[in-house]
Write a protein that holds these residues in place. Structure first.
Motif, PDB file in Angstrom:
ATOM      1  N   ARG A  46     -12.362  22.717  -5.972  1.00 11.89           N
ATOM      2  CA  ARG A  46     -13.342  21.625  -5.988  1.00 11.89           C
ATOM      3  C   ARG A  46     -12.902  20.467  -5.094  1.00 11.89           C
ATOM      4  N   LYS A  47     -11.647  20.080  -5.198  1.00  6.78           N
ATOM      5  CA  LYS A  47     -11.138  18.971  -4.391  1.00  6.78           C
ATOM      6  C   LYS A  47     -11.287  19.263  -2.903  1.00  6.78           C
ATOM      7  N   ALA A  48     -10.961  20.484  -2.508  1.00 10.42           N
ATOM      8  CA  ALA A  48     -11.041  20.847  -1.092  1.00 10.42           C
ATOM      9  C   ALA A  48     -12.487  20.882  -0.603  1.00 10.42           C
ATOM     10  N   LEU A  49     -13.382  21.438  -1.412  1.00 10.49           N
ATOM     11  CA  LEU A  49     -14.788  21.503  -1.005  1.00 10.49           C
ATOM     12  C   LEU A  49     -15.430  20.120  -0.996  1.00 10.49           C
ATOM     13  N   GLU A  50     -15.065  19.291  -1.943  1.00 13.48           N
ATOM     14  CA  GLU A  50     -15.596  17.920  -1.948  1.00 13.48           C
ATOM     15  C   GLU A  50     -15.157  17.163  -0.700  1.00 13.48           C
ATOM     16  N   ALA A  51     -13.953  17.453  -0.230  1.00 12.66           N
ATOM     17  CA  ALA A  51     -13.431  16.759   0.951  1.00 12.66           C
ATOM     18  C   ALA A  51     -14.253  17.048   2.202  1.00 12.66           C
ATOM     19  N   ILE A  52     -14.928  18.209   2.233  1.00 13.04           N
ATOM     20  CA  ILE A  52     -15.759  18.539   3.402  1.00 13.04           C
ATOM     21  C   ILE A  52     -17.249  18.502   3.056  1.00 13.04           C
ATOM     22  N   GLY A  53     -17.566  17.945   1.881  1.00 16.54           N
ATOM     23  CA  GLY A  53     -18.960  17.783   1.488  1.00 16.54           C
ATOM     24  C   GLY A  53     -19.673  19.069   1.142  1.00 16.54           C
ATOM     25  N   GLU A  54     -18.937  20.061   0.596  1.00 17.41           N
ATOM     26  CA  GLU A  54     -19.557  21.355   0.297  1.00 17.41           C
ATOM     27  C   GLU A  54     -19.369  21.784  -1.158  1.00 17.41           C
ATOM     28  N   TRP A  55     -19.211  20.811  -2.047  1.00 18.32           N
ATOM     29  CA  TRP A  55     -19.194  21.129  -3.478  1.00 18.32           C
ATOM     30  C   TRP A  55     -20.556  20.778  -4.068  1.00 18.32           C
ATOM     31  N   PRO A  56     -21.122  21.665  -4.890  1.00 16.76           N
ATOM     32  CA  PRO A  56     -20.615  22.975  -5.302  1.00 16.76           C
ATOM     33  C   PRO A  56     -20.747  24.019  -4.196  1.00 16.76           C
ATOM     34  N   MET A  57     -19.934  25.044  -4.287  1.00 16.60           N
ATOM     35  CA  MET A  57     -19.928  26.114  -3.294  1.00 16.60           C
ATOM     36  C   MET A  57     -21.292  26.798  -3.246  1.00 16.60           C
ATOM     37  N   LYS A  58     -21.797  26.983  -2.020  1.00 17.67           N
ATOM     38  CA  LYS A  58     -23.093  27.643  -1.855  1.00 17.67           C
ATOM     39  C   LYS A  58     -23.113  28.627  -0.686  1.00 17.67           C
ATOM     40  N   ALA A  59     -21.988  28.767   0.003  1.00 22.31           N
ATOM     41  CA  ALA A  59     -21.947  29.635   1.185  1.00 22.31           C
ATOM     42  C   ALA A  59     -20.516  30.111   1.391  1.00 22.31           C
ATOM     43  N   TYR A  60     -20.334  31.004   2.360  1.00 21.31           N
ATOM     44  CA  TYR A  60     -18.979  31.423   2.700  1.00 21.31           C
ATOM     45  C   TYR A  60     -18.133  30.200   3.051  1.00 21.31           C
ATOM     46  N   VAL A  61     -16.854  30.297   2.791  1.00 18.12           N
ATOM     47  CA  VAL A  61     -15.943  29.169   2.955  1.00 18.12           C
ATOM     48  C   VAL A  61     -15.774  28.828   4.439  1.00 18.12           C
ATOM     49  N   SER A  62     -15.797  27.541   4.735  1.00 19.81           N
ATOM     50  CA  SER A  62     -15.588  27.077   6.104  1.00 19.81           C
ATOM     51  C   SER A  62     -14.099  26.909   6.399  1.00 19.81           C
ATOM     52  N   GLU A  63     -13.720  27.135   7.641  1.00 17.39           N
ATOM     53  CA  GLU A  63     -12.329  26.900   8.044  1.00 17.39           C
ATOM     54  C   GLU A  63     -11.945  25.426   7.916  1.00 17.39           C
ATOM     55  N   LYS A  64     -12.947  24.551   7.828  1.00 13.35           N
ATOM     56  CA  LYS A  64     -12.678  23.115   7.711  1.00 13.35           C
ATOM     57  C   LYS A  64     -11.975  22.761   6.403  1.00 13.35           C
ATOM     58  N   ILE A  65     -11.980  23.693   5.464  1.00 16.74           N
ATOM     59  CA  ILE A  65     -11.371  23.430   4.158  1.00 16.74           C
ATOM     60  C   ILE A  65      -9.845  23.451   4.225  1.00 16.74           C
ATOM     61  N   ALA A  66      -9.294  24.068   5.256  1.00 16.10           N
ATOM     62  CA  ALA A  66      -7.856  24.347   5.325  1.00 16.10           C
ATOM     63  C   ALA A  66      -6.952  23.147   5.035  1.00 16.10           C
ATOM     64  N   PRO A  67      -7.166  21.979   5.657  1.00 20.71           N
ATOM     65  CA  PRO A  67      -6.233  20.868   5.425  1.00 20.71           C
ATOM     66  C   PRO A  67      -6.269  20.314   4.007  1.00 20.71           C
ATOM     67  N   HIS A  68      -7.272  20.695   3.254  1.00 16.32           N
ATOM     68  CA  HIS A  68      -7.472  20.100   1.934  1.00 16.32           C
ATOM     69  C   HIS A  68      -7.039  21.012   0.791  1.00 16.32           C
ATOM     70  N   LEU A  69      -6.524  22.184   1.125  1.00 20.49           N
ATOM     71  CA  LEU A  69      -6.038  23.116   0.108  1.00 20.49           C
ATOM     72  C   LEU A  69      -4.565  22.854  -0.192  1.00 20.49           C
ATOM     73  N   PRO A  70      -4.104  23.216  -1.390  1.00 22.41           N
ATOM     74  CA  PRO A  70      -2.697  22.969  -1.734  1.00 22.41           C
ATOM     75  C   PRO A  70      -1.719  23.878  -0.998  1.00 22.41           C
ATOM     76  N   ARG A  71      -2.227  24.980  -0.470  1.00 25.48           N
ATOM     77  CA  ARG A  71      -1.411  25.922   0.293  1.00 25.48           C
ATOM     78  C   ARG A  71      -2.229  26.429   1.470  1.00 25.48           C
ATOM     79  N   ALA A  72      -1.569  27.042   2.420  1.00 27.25           N
ATOM     80  CA  ALA A  72      -2.280  27.589   3.577  1.00 27.25           C
ATOM     81  C   ALA A  72      -3.293  28.633   3.129  1.00 27.25           C
ATOM     82  N   MET A  73      -4.415  28.685   3.827  1.00 27.61           N
ATOM     83  CA  MET A  73      -5.408  29.704   3.522  1.00 27.61           C
ATOM     84  C   MET A  73      -4.818  31.096   3.698  1.00 27.61           C
ATOM     85  N   HIS A  74      -5.435  32.052   3.025  1.00 28.69           N
ATOM     86  CA  HIS A  74      -5.024  33.442   3.174  1.00 28.69           C
ATOM     87  C   HIS A  74      -5.084  33.831   4.652  1.00 28.69           C
ATOM     88  N   HIS A  75      -4.145  34.688   5.064  1.00 31.44           N
ATOM     89  CA  HIS A  75      -4.039  35.012   6.492  1.00 31.44           C
ATOM     90  C   HIS A  75      -5.300  35.668   7.056  1.00 31.44           C
TER      91      HIS A  75
END
Length: 474
Positions: free
Chosen positions: A128-157
């Motif tokens: 939720r925190k990561a999606l809110e940071a890019i204005g996409e909460w609640p989730m409604k589509a495939y995840v954007s690469e823009k979420i990466a800096p806002h996750l607690p760990r690196a995105m899956h490879h």
């Protein structure tokens, strides 16, 4: 050890010790008497004979006297622990059966790809925190690469194939591999498949590098067995009990989908087939979770008015005195008493947060939560992935249940989600050359008819045998 030319290769003892350490910890969770075993393991000499003898002892530890649960792994013993009121035949007529199977499979694929970039064991709060940071909460589509800096760990490879900006095909994934492999198993061997047939199917089509946990351990043992080919059912049971940590993780559960599709409306048969597959690699909760999901998918085809009835039925195919049954009944109560999915999640997570990525208990609670509050298929897979943990696996699993439940009435929702794949399905299965997602979905839709045919042939054979017996005066 360093192998020289002409010397046999063995699994290094340090790896076996690591496996045994994890197994001892798991045995403690399962109620076994493990006092002093860690110290005893540390004191063992670096001898394969000593380590193997110790492993055999660990495989047969007694339970604590105060352990309240009964958790068998053999089928007859499991059946004795199931709810006696469980439905043993078909729940009723399934309308639009083929269309529902197609929808279930397509929804599973979408759910898997949706969850794959987030397969980093997040919590709902993290997502939720990561999606809110890019204005996409609640989730409604495939995840954007823009979420990466806002996750607690690196995105899956896999993010270069599975984030919204980069999807051009269905990226390979073990969850999808296993659903296709289940289809191949039924196509080739039918509902009477044996563990030996399953073993040979895996050896021929499942690259070991694409497997994890018990699947990889079992494939390694099966590969070594090809040198002498003597493994019988008893030997394969020993493969599961010796040097196989994570026997209760979700690696078998993600193999349930094809059996649920094939047994649409018939959860008892779905659960039985799921046991036969799951017990090849797993025990206890690892088996029960697989039976539960196969039964849930099968039950979802009957479209009960209350979606939680799917799981009330599925729970009848879980040993009633097991930890899984106890925990999931508690999760059901929490979901029933909640006003929305976020409230229910917080209750489930607060109680079961320690059972995180691949640990089954919390994750199956979130699957039930999703079905209770989902407004449709795509809303459902978004809710499921948003709840974190093993996001791709349970996105796929929940997608199957959602698709079977909502069926063709909600199928159009998936069109926009399927379009980026360009009808291109990529698996890592050997000797599987079909790349059309639509074509594979079509094959999935034929599984229920295959089961119907085999059941009819079985009934006919029984009737003919009875007639022969009667004619012989038996």
């Amino acid at each position: 050890m360093i192998a020289r030319r002409g010397e046999p290769m063995f699994v290094p003892i340090v790896i076996l010790r690591k496996h045994l350490t994890q197994i001892i910890n798991e045995k403690t969770e399962q109620g076994h008497v493990t006092d002093g075993l860690a110290d005893e393991l540390a004191a063992l000499p670096d001898s394969y004979d000593a380590v193997y003898a110790f492993a055999k002892r660990v495989a047969n530890l007694p339970l604590r006297a105060d352990w309240p649960y009964v958790e068998p792994s053999e089928f007859d013993e499991i059946v004795a622990e199931l709810d006696p009121t469980r439905p043993l035949g078909k729940l009723g007529t399934v309308s639009d059966r083929e269309a529902r199977v197609e929808t279930a499979f397509m929804a599973s694929v979408c759910g898997c790809v949706l969850g794959k970039p987030l397969e980093i064991n997040p919590t709902l709060a993290d997502v939720r925190k990561a999606l809110e940071a890019i204005g996409e909460w609640p989730m409604k589509a495939y995840v954007s690469e823009k979420i990466a800096p806002h996750l607690p760990r690196a995105m899956h490879h896999s993010w270069r194939e599975t984030t919204r900006e980069h999807i051009t095909y269905v990226a390979s994934d073990d969850d999808i591999n296993y659903t296709v492999l289940g289809m191949l198993n039924l196509e080739q061997h039918g509902i009477g498949f044996t563990k030996k047939q399953l073993k040979n199917l895996w050896l021929g089509q499942l690259p070991i590098s694409t497997t994890f946990g018990p699947e990889r351990t079992t494939l390694l043992k099966a590969g070594l067995d090809t040198y002498h080919g003597t493994a019988d059912e008893a030997t394969m049971r020993e493969w599961v009990t010796t040097f196989t940590p994570r026997e209760e993780f979700c690696g078998a559960l993600i193999r349930a989908d094809a059996y649920g599709y094939a047994c649409a409306g018939e959860p008892a048969l779905a659960a039985e087939l799921a046991w036969r597959d799951a017990s090849f690699t797993h025990r206890r909760t690892g088996i029960y979770g697989t039976m539960f999901i196969a039964a849930a998918i099968a039950a979802a085809f009957t479209q009960p008015k209350d979606p939680l009835d799917i799981f009330r039925t599925a729970l009848k195919f879980v040993p009633q005195r097991s930890r899984l049954c106890h925990i999931l009944n508690g999760c059901l109560e929490d979901i029933e008493s909640s006003r929305d999915w976020l409230t229910a999640y917080e209750k489930i997570h607060a109680k079961h947060f320690k059972w995180d990525h691949c640990r089954v208990f919390q994750e199956l609670g979130t699957v039930m939560n999703t079905l209770r509050f989902a407004e449709g298929i795509t809303d459902g897979i978004c809710k499921q992935v948003s709840q974190g943990n093993d996001t791709d696996s349970y996105g796929a699993t929940c997608g199957s249940i959602l698709g079977a439940y909502f069926g063709p009435a909600k199928r159009r929702e998936l069109d926009a989600w399927l379009k980026p794949f360009n009808d291109d399905l990529r698996t890592t299965l050997a000797q599987f050359y079909e790349r059309s997602l639509v074509a594979v979905a079509k094959r999935m839709t034929q599984l229920p008819a295959l089961v119907d045919k085999q059941q009819a042939e079985g009934v006919k054979q029984v009737a003919e045998q009875k007639a022969r017996d009667a004619g012989a005066g038996l």
